[in-house]
Write an enzyme that holds these catalytic residues in place. Structure first.
Site, PDB file in Angstrom:
ATOM      1  N   SER A  14       0.826  -1.211   0.000  1.00  0.00           N
ATOM      2  CA  SER A  14       0.000   0.000   0.000  1.00  0.00           C
ATOM      3  C   SER A  14       0.862   1.264   0.000  1.00  0.00           C
ATOM      4  CB  SER A  14      -0.886   0.006   1.254  1.00  0.00           C
ATOM      5  OG  SER A  14      -0.047   0.023   2.398  1.00  0.00           O
ATOM      6  N   HIS A 175      19.737   0.695  -6.760  1.00  0.00           N
ATOM      7  CA  HIS A 175      19.162   0.775  -8.102  1.00  0.00           C
ATOM      8  C   HIS A 175      20.108   1.421  -9.119  1.00  0.00           C
ATOM      9  CE1 HIS A 175      17.993   4.914  -7.114  1.00  0.00           C
ATOM     10  NE2 HIS A 175      17.691   5.103  -8.378  1.00  0.00           N
ATOM     11  N   HIS A 237      24.960   4.685  -3.841  1.00  0.00           N
ATOM     12  CA  HIS A 237      25.004   4.866  -5.298  1.00  0.00           C
ATOM     13  C   HIS A 237      26.376   5.344  -5.779  1.00  0.00           C
ATOM     14  CE1 HIS A 237      20.835   4.328  -4.726  1.00  0.00           C
ATOM     15  NE2 HIS A 237      20.458   5.583  -4.624  1.00  0.00           N
ATOM     16  N   TYR A 375      31.628  10.303 -23.739  1.00  0.00           N
ATOM     17  CA  TYR A 375      32.403  11.148 -24.641  1.00  0.00           C
ATOM     18  C   TYR A 375      33.789  11.403 -24.087  1.00  0.00           C
ATOM     19  CZ  TYR A 375      30.472  14.987 -21.754  1.00  0.00           C
ATOM     20  OH  TYR A 375      30.084  15.802 -20.713  1.00  0.00           O
TER      21      TYR A 375
HETATM   22  C1  BG6 Z   1      17.316   7.292  -4.056  1.00  0.00           C
HETATM   23  C2  BG6 Z   1      17.406   8.389  -3.041  1.00  0.00           C
HETATM   24  O1  BG6 Z   1      18.044   6.172  -3.624  1.00  0.00           O
HETATM   25  O2  BG6 Z   1      17.837   7.743  -5.290  1.00  0.00           O
HETATM   26  C3  BG6 Z   1      16.677   9.621  -3.520  1.00  0.00           C
HETATM   27  O3  BG6 Z   1      16.817   7.946  -1.816  1.00  0.00           O
HETATM   28  C4  BG6 Z   1      17.160  10.026  -4.899  1.00  0.00           C
HETATM   29  O4  BG6 Z   1      16.845  10.699  -2.620  1.00  0.00           O
HETATM   30  C5  BG6 Z   1      17.134   8.825  -5.840  1.00  0.00           C
HETATM   31  O5  BG6 Z   1      16.323  11.052  -5.387  1.00  0.00           O
HETATM   32  C6  BG6 Z   1      17.740   9.162  -7.187  1.00  0.00           C
HETATM   33  O6  BG6 Z   1      17.493   8.135  -8.096  1.00  0.00           O
HETATM   34  P1  BG6 Z   1      17.438   8.437  -9.654  1.00  0.00           P
HETATM   35  O7  BG6 Z   1      17.309   7.091 -10.262  1.00  0.00           O
HETATM   36  O8  BG6 Z   1      16.272   9.324  -9.881  1.00  0.00           O
HETATM   37  O9  BG6 Z   1      18.729   9.123  -9.999  1.00  0.00           O
END
Ligand code: BG6
Length: 481
Positions: A14, A175, A237, A375
């Site tokens: 949800s 991700h 990331h 590039y």
């Molecule tokens: C997430 C963060 O992991 O990644 C967010 O919690 C951020 O704060 C996001 O905005 C960015 O992901 P992307 O794929 O939009 O660059």
């Protein structure tokens, strides 16, 4: 295998992540026929909802074309919903019974996506382990950050999960590892002859990894404030991108070989030091150009007087034979002037320059988003009569090179990988522990000493102190990236 039944359970069905990311991803995978035909989706959350409610919530994010109306109906026919709490064994027994109803055939696999707040990670995984494991196939658990908030809490979570599941059953999502250009880093480095020999401290001056967003916390201030930009983006990331740039060539493209090399990079990195950090927090620009924008502290969900950073730049080092002395700048921030994520490899000056100091450094830029591109900034003779040189680019912009290509979303690739059992693009527990080791001391220091961020105005490039720091460490700016 073909005839197997797969049950995909969305815990936290949800919530926001489920409606914005998970259901849209499952829909795309279903629409494109990428996941096994006999896949059943079961939503689980506390609220007493129906599939109809789930559909209403997620439909605005599904991107359904007119001609796909039938298909989307068929997709939701494959969906079910069970309500229950995250800590009651009875509720998970009931979830299990529901799952069993749809399992047909000799092989039945189960995937559990935890789209949940971290405070219920432990109870829900314990309940899955005790009551919902597949008996006629495999079980895979997909979890997403926050994986703790420092070394200690992350180790606690890892110990908990490792006691319940095997490492090959755990899929920790970052991700960014699902993004085309992040995956392309290995292809560029190890599929080409030209980069390898210069990919080291002899030739590379600095590496800059940037993550910029043009919007602020957008109502997520409560969550964001308790984490801050370093935990939200940098420790995961950005460090992943750094590892892929710095790693040695793996023995093979197998998940363990790749992750072994990434872990080695992290192990060579000392903890980040306070003098190598610039922290920033955005303030509003009510009278600025364009739309008036509110500052971080104006967000009602942010605690008054918060000193949480919304911008950070750190200098990291990888103290091994290849990289010692080369600064890796990780820069990330919210409420900046543009949306951009890129890796910029800046080479050293040309030795013995005969062009009167006009040669600029080569740069290899991998633009992750928006507009995927690779590039190389390079010097070229100005065409025509003169014998001057000028900077130009060898340009592989995907939009023009691969016309009409629709790039899959990071979540689509990653969820498909889970179906396929590929852990290449997922975070291993030792990798996670190393990432926290590098950042925990500085995070604690910032908190205990209440280190205040400098301010920067919404919509600008961020604190000038960050530019100064990387310039002092040898980075040359040729533009305003
Ligand atoms: C997430 C963060 O992991 O990644 C967010 O919690 C951020 O704060 C996001 O905005 C960015 O992901 P992307 O794929 O939009 O660059």
């Amino acid at each position: 295998e073909k005839g197997d039944t797969h049950i995909f359970v969305v815990l936290g069905a949800s919530g926001d992540l489920a409606k914005k990311k998970i259901y849209p991803t499952l829909w795309s995978l279903y629409r494109d026929g990428l996941i096994p035909k006999k896949t059943i989706f079961v939503g689980y959350a506390r609220s007493k909802l129906t599939v109809h409610d789930i559909r209403n919530k997620s439909e605005p994010y599904l991107k359904v074309r007119d001609e796909e109306k039938e298909k989307v109906n068929a997709f939701f026919k494959m969906n079910h919903y069970v309500s229950g709490s995250y800590d009651m064994p009875e509720d998970f027994l009931q979830l299990n019974q529901e799952i069993c109803k749809y399992e047909m055939g000799s092989h039945c696999n189960r995937l559990f996506y935890l789209a949940l707040p971290p405070n219920v990670f432990e109870s829900s995984t314990t309940n899955i382990r005790n009551h919902c494991m597949a008996s006629k196939g495999w079980t895979r658990i997909i979890i997403e950050k926050p994986f703790g908030r420092d070394s200690e809490s992350s180790t606690q979570l890892s110990n908990h999960l490792n006691a319940l599941f095997k490492e090959e059953e755990l899929y920790r999502i970052d991700h960014y590892l699902g993004k085309e250009m992040v995956q392309n880093l290995m292809a560029l480095r190890f599929g080409n002859r030209i980069f390898g020999p210069t990919w080291n401290r002899e030739h590379i001056s600095c590496v800059m990894v940037s993550f910029k967003e043009p919007f602020g916390t957008q109502g997520r201030g409560g969550y964001f404030d308790s984490f801050g930009i370093v935990r939200d983006v940098m420790q995961n990331h950005m460090l992943q991108m750094l590892s892929l740039v710095a790693m040695e060539k793996p023995v093979s493209t197998g998940a363990e070989d790749i992750r072994d090399e990434k872990v080695k990079v992290l192990r060579c990195m000392p903890e980040v030091k306070l003098e190598d950090v610039v922290l920033g927090q955005y303030i509003g620009n009510p009278s600025g150009e364009g739309e008036a924008k509110e500052g971080y502290l104006d967000d009602p969900s942010v605690p008054k007087g918060s000193t949480t950073a919304t911008y950070a730049m750190v200098t990291c080092y990888v103290n091994n034979e290849r990289w010692e002395g080369v600064p890796f700048f990780l820069r990330c921030g919210k409420a900046l002037n543009e949306r951009k994520a890129e890796v910029r490899i800046q080479y050293r000056d040309v030795p013995g320059d005969i062009f009167h100091g006009e040669s600029k450094r080569n740069e290899l830029v991998i633009r992750v988003q928006p507009g995927e591109a690779v590039y190389v900034k390079m010097m070229n003779k100005t065409p025509g009569m003169s014998f001057n040189i000028e900077e130009t680019e060898l340009d592989l912009t995907y939009g023009s090179r691969y016309k009409g290509l629709v790039m899959p979303d990071a979540y689509e690739r990653l969820i498909l990988d889970v179906f396929c059992g590929s852990q290449i693009h997922f975070v291993r527990s030792d990798e996670l522990a190393q990432a926290w080791r590098i950042f925990t001391p500085i995070l604690h220091k910032i908190e205990t000493e209440n280190v205040k961020p400098v301010t920067y105005t919404y919509g600008t490039r961020g604190p000038k102190e960050a530019d100064e720091l990387c310039q002092n460490k040898g980075f040359k700016f040729y533009g305003t990236y």
